[in-house]
Design an enzyme around this catalytic site. Sequence first.
Site, PDB file in Angstrom:
ATOM      1  N   GLU A   1      -1.751  15.314  -0.360  1.00 31.58           N
ATOM      2  CA  GLU A   1      -2.710  15.183  -1.454  1.00 31.58           C
ATOM      3  C   GLU A   1      -2.925  13.703  -1.721  1.00 31.58           C
ATOM      4  O   GLU A   1      -2.261  12.853  -1.117  1.00 31.58           O
ATOM      5  CB  GLU A   1      -2.239  15.944  -2.699  1.00 31.58           C
TER       6      GLU A   1
ATOM      7  N   HIS B   1      -5.279  -4.133 -14.147  1.00 30.74           N
ATOM      8  CA  HIS B   1      -5.992  -4.333 -12.888  1.00 30.74           C
ATOM      9  C   HIS B   1      -5.158  -4.021 -11.663  1.00 30.74           C
ATOM     10  O   HIS B   1      -5.678  -3.969 -10.557  1.00 30.74           O
ATOM     11  CB  HIS B   1      -6.479  -5.776 -12.801  1.00 30.74           C
TER      12      HIS B   1
END
Lengths: 291, 291, 382, 382
Positions: free
Chosen positions: B210, B248
């Site tokens: 996945e 970030h």
Amino acid sequence: MSVLVDKNTRLLVQGITGREGHFHTTRMLEYGTNVVAGVTPGKGGQTVEGVPVYDSVAEAVAAQQPDTTILFVPPRFTLDGIFEALNAGIRKVITIAEGVPVRDMMEVYHYTKNMPDVYVIGPNSFGVISPGKSKAGFMAHEIYSPGPVGIMSRSATNSYETVLAMTRRGIGQSTAIGVGGDMIPVSSFAKLLPLFQADEETKAVVLIGEIGGADEEIAAEYIKKHMTKPVVAYIAGRNAPKGKVMGHAGAIVGASGVGSAQSKIEALTAAGVHIADSPNHVAEILEKLLA
Amino acid sequence: MSVLVDKNTRLLVQGITGREGHFHTTRMLEYGTNVVAGVTPGKGGQTVEGVPVYDSVAEAVAAQQPDTTILFVPPRFTLDGIFEALNAGIRKVITIAEGVPVRDMMEVYHYTKNMPDVYVIGPNSFGVISPGKSKAGFMAHEIYSPGPVGIMSRSATNSYETVLAMTRRGIGQSTAIGVGGDMIPVSSFAKLLPLFQADEETKAVVLIGEIGGADEEIAAEYIKKHMTKPVVAYIAGRNAPKGKVMGHAGAIVGASGVGSAQSKIEALTAAGVHIADSPNHVAEILEKLLA
Amino acid sequence: MKLYEYQGKELFRQYGLPTPKGVVVKSLDNLEEQLQSLGFPVVVKSQVLTGGRGKAGGVLFADNVAEVRAAGSKLLGSVLKDCTVDALLVEEKVAVVEEYYLSITVDRASRMPLVMFSRSGGMDIEEVAKTRPEAIAKVTVDPQMGVRGFHCEMLAKVGGVTDPGIKKELAKVVKTLYNLYYQKDATLVEVNPLMLLTDGTLIAADAKVDIDDSAVYRHADIRAMEEAVPVAPLVKEARDTGFLYIDVDETGTVGVISNGSGMIMSCIDWIARQGGQVTCALDLGGGATADRVAEGIKIVLKNSRVKSLLISIFGGITRCDEIAGGVLKAVTENDFGVPIVTRLEGTNKEKGLQILSEADSKKIIVAASLPEAADKVLKAQQ
Amino acid sequence: MKLYEYQGKELFRQYGLPTPKGVVVKSLDNLEEQLQSLGFPVVVKSQVLTGGRGKAGGVLFADNVAEVRAAGSKLLGSVLKDCTVDALLVEEKVAVVEEYYLSITVDRASRMPLVMFSRSGGMDIEEVAKTRPEAIAKVTVDPQMGVRGFHCEMLAKVGGVTDPGIKKELAKVVKTLYNLYYQKDATLVEVNPLMLLTDGTLIAADAKVDIDDSAVYRHADIRAMEEAVPVAPLVKEARDTGFLYIDVDETGTVGVISNGSGMIMSCIDWIARQGGQVTCALDLGGGATADRVAEGIKIVLKNSRVKSLLISIFGGITRCDEIAGGVLKAVTENDFGVPIVTRLEGTNKEKGLQILSEADSKKIIVAASLPEAADKVLKAQQ
């Protein structure tokens, strides 16, 4: 052949611009060691005796592909230096510093204990020498001569005595390794014996131990099971002073006797090892064994 | 043959006296698993469904020599339980708990990463089953059938779907392993693929991955280099929601694309893996491959 | 668990990493008193758990209390990138020489903490990552080594810091942040910007900290921060019942209930393939009873965007009869206008199907496979 | 570096391990004032860095200040097993149910911390070790795991503790002590007795802590304790010069100077084999210069038991000419009545022998090998 270092060794010197690092780089180069790079953070771009210096082991590895490193760095930077070398993929690390904290070497030991191809020699080691081929260490190389005997020693001076006695009798050495005189040598006798057993040039092995720890007893187990080559051992410290003992822990652990000269000598004898009384006696026994 | 568990497996159940531990011990015994011992501290001397219970893994090992253990213990005791099993010399550890702290599994991963014969399956795994032989887990074993396909899956439910589709088509399984749905599975695809490659009974391998992490990409590298048996992969999460991102770091790391369904499918395709669109599609592809 | 900037900075200070002098303001009453320990000018920063706050106008500057009040009136209670602003962090402005970027997260490939550092910090760091990736130093740290001098050397060298004094400061900050990251079970610690002051020291001007939810239990200080962190009502209700509620897409119309994230992803994928879109999903985890399943259905149907519900269960620990009982209970006890497509496999499947077939409700639709279920759940909306 | 009991207990308290309430008394002035925070009865314990203090009479009991004064007069300044008593630890007596033994040291075979625990603590633990070794639980702890619940379970089980409450207390103490041991670079931490109080809690009634000398530099708190620890004058003088001075045997007559502990052990062994006995030794370490060698010789010869001195050097880093120069310097500058047998090998050996041969002193005897040197150093005494 020989073990750990030979003509093909590409040696890195960590701390190469320091006083000791510089001096022994010169001596190693004189001996013919292939010193390919040095590292001192902030001194990248310099050269020492023609050897290029890098800021980090990773950069030295990228540029010069060393396969072995020797650390001439102070004890308090030794752990960082060893980890830096391992992290950069170097599998043979030689540490000569004396006074490295026990916990630091405990960390290195457990970090590397499941890495079959990693050898960390030391701390407090004189290094490794394969006479006539290469040396990575600070030993007085003049006393060594090429030959069929592998040597491992916890003590520098006792191994020098032994080597001198051997060389005077014309018995040379395949490789001599200082496993280091500290409480926790990383790659000790039992990890190194298979190298000598496998080395074609080595016909006999000398083990120079001393009181304390169980490395000689552990080596005896290995010798009993796996060594086909003759082993001669000298154990120093039969008359060593007992320190003032604080607490009972030492006495409780010591109740088994492991760590005494007697325990080591008994274990080694049971493993078929020839016991010598002195460095000189080692050479005498070898003379007969190799005759 | 089969991998990790079979008729010879001697299984230990840690947390055997708990609700889940007791229930699944019963189910495993029904399936024919050789459950030889259980552990719950303080409950030594009891039995659960005839299985003797010990206070510690060390005692269970001394008395019953289990070679594999499954932990039915809460997530906050999982790290202790795994370390206890490893410390007692057990080399195969199956951890089903969901909600184990990431750092704990990081510790287990790095503790075991250089141990070639140690397998830690999970956490958040449904266990391991070799149909018709033995199961160590909580999977609905009724859907499995013996056969030639090895399965590894990060998701329990997606592997059940796949197995059911296979079984309905008459395609059985050699062994099915839940590598676990957490951020840090310990023994992941790349560590398990060699077992299936070496297993004579296994003719093809199914990899159910996945989005997130790089285990599928790492597996692709191994498949490219070493696998001669066909591999079919299904990657779930192509349309999965993106979480609210803080900071970030994710974006910087994500700039390489590793971790997306696309990256995984590309890597696996390049390694010659057959990509399925759904669990059902896996079975369809296998049908053709094994025809 | 994401922490607010001011909470992250509490942790920073606890570990000895300097932050600007600041005050948390949640109401503008007695503002003068609240700010009395601060000098001006100040920065007024909205406390929200999302990135891009600056660009979205959530950070303002003020030279005196009146300006803080003006900024506060504008920001407090406003909605910034989906987050309501409940608190402000008012901080003294500092004289800055440079803005660095420093973060620690997990590198899932190597299972090691990953430290990233750049001299080009600030709001445009993602742009730097795209256009000049070499300007961002990335170093993984083997947790069995811990962060060492050579890691810091590498970060400084690649990141472009050469001054020995700043390198030393940076090494100190990296080690501090690593210890916090590791000891506090963080999954993210980010300082952007990490400011270089005129005196050569470094100071954390922002703090983004995310703590592993599974590990919060062992940190009393972080547990205490938990109540200040807002949780969406349905997420909270689900969590209190022991379930995981996931917002998937605001434009979606389908709700999904399943046991396990893998199956949920597969459901979303299948429905997308059939041209539909899931709006929210609920993960029951393992072993839910009928009563709890009914609770879960009620929670999902509180989301008014849900026009039809897909329940797909593959029973392992979970038993299909309990699921069916839960569906029945939910439908019986409530008057939903929403059709429920149920698909059961695994443990006690036949018993579950039996219960559903006896239910005799038009709202309960049974599907034999996931593709069929995806198809039916979309058709049920027409 | 061995710590006094009261210093060890400072560390214990720093880590949260309870100790009895106590006061350190170094002088009997204002005794009442010094003891005002204590209740009676108390135990008055001599602070010495050696074991067997209790059996040697170094621990007394007192019911009031006057009795403390009496005990103090007897103990302060007295010599206990070679150690002068400079300080007393006066502690409140506690009501004890049982006395346990707990220690952590290093297991050199496995390179792991070794935890030892017994329910049969107190002064006779060594006797227990001999007669009932099974009553002492020994568990090695992999430092990459740290001490875990199962380690504590094993200690309790083998040690004979079954009460769940006490087991929990014990686990807490073991974990605390392990953290102290590891983080503070200890080579020994011993609590004997670890007292079980009537309320079911455990308290450290004694503390023996030994810190790795090589690691003291990184612990400011332990560096601060260093000055309180007495060092024998010659040991201190040697340490200040960078050498290691070792007391070997009070009945010996030979001094040994060498470079490296292995060689020193061999010298001691050889001299013993020849029927002699070394009294003290000095390890120069590597790379000593002539000046420093001369300093080393002076230090050893301050020990009046030394009737002859053996200097055995195998030069690696150390250069033989520097050694010879040092011998010459020491003999020239001082008027020792003690013959010095010197044996040189290795780096610059010839140069060194040349220097010695030119010295023209009867006190300087040269030997070609270690056996010869051992022989000559004993003959020189006759």
